[in-house]
Design a protein around this motif. Sequence first.
Motif, short mmCIF file in Angstrom:
data_model
loop_
_atom_site.label_atom_id
_atom_site.label_comp_id
_atom_site.label_asym_id
_atom_site.label_seq_id
_atom_site.Cartn_x
_atom_site.Cartn_y
_atom_site.Cartn_z
N GLN A 38 0.78 -1.37 -0.07
CA GLN A 38 0.02 0.01 0.03
C GLN A 38 0.89 1.32 -0.13
OE1 GLN A 38 -3.69 -1.07 -0.49
NE2 GLN A 38 -3.80 0.37 0.76
N THR A 55 -0.30 -4.30 4.59
CA THR A 55 -1.68 -4.64 4.81
C THR A 55 -1.70 -5.90 4.44
OG1 THR A 55 -3.79 -4.34 3.53
CG2 THR A 55 -1.96 -4.45 2.05
N GLY A 133 -6.34 -4.51 2.45
CA GLY A 133 -6.25 -3.65 1.14
C GLY A 133 -6.54 -4.69 -0.14
N PHE A 140 -3.26 0.79 -3.56
CA PHE A 140 -2.28 -0.53 -3.91
C PHE A 140 -1.40 -0.36 -4.92
CE2 PHE A 140 -2.01 -4.79 -5.56
CZ PHE A 140 -1.94 -5.56 -4.55
#
Length: 189
Positions: A38, A55, A133, A140
Amino acid sequence: MTRSYWVFGYGSLIWKPPPHAVEKRSGYVKGVVRRFAQSSIDHRGTPEAPGRVVTVIEAKEWHALAGSNPDPTDEDFVWGVAYRIDPVKEDEVRAYLEHREKNGYTSHDVHVYSMDENEREVIAVEDATIWIGKLDNPAFVGYEYPDHLAATIVQRHGPSGPNKLAESVRELYPHVRDDYLFDLEVGDA
């Protein structure tokens, strides 16, 4: 009777619990992998120099993205800490965490597992909220070469301070092998 509100921390919540936590339990979540995938412009970076935050990603999605077998394996789990929140403060903590995780995370309810005294797997927490995520969120970044990723983690800073994840996982769970996390730590030395 209302259900207790539990939050599962797999990143900075391991060493910096959410507010108003009244109980904690160590454990792991299955079917996910922990990755620094992330971009962060608000915690570990800035809009001018985005950092990286960790994440968890559904294992089948990560494996498909990485071009490997998309079927989950026995290694697809993440150790962390589940925190029970004071019921009187639940709404306040929910609002705080929703704001904190606004940059590309979605909340999900999961079982948190642990091992009993006979080394048998048990459910430690029936339902805990975890932030995942998803691959289609704007923050991302996906897979990055480990050397490049380690350099980004070390060089980029934001208001949340330095990342202590590898150190915290090693301290809390000396029996856990997290090759991805520990290889990044070596790469940033």
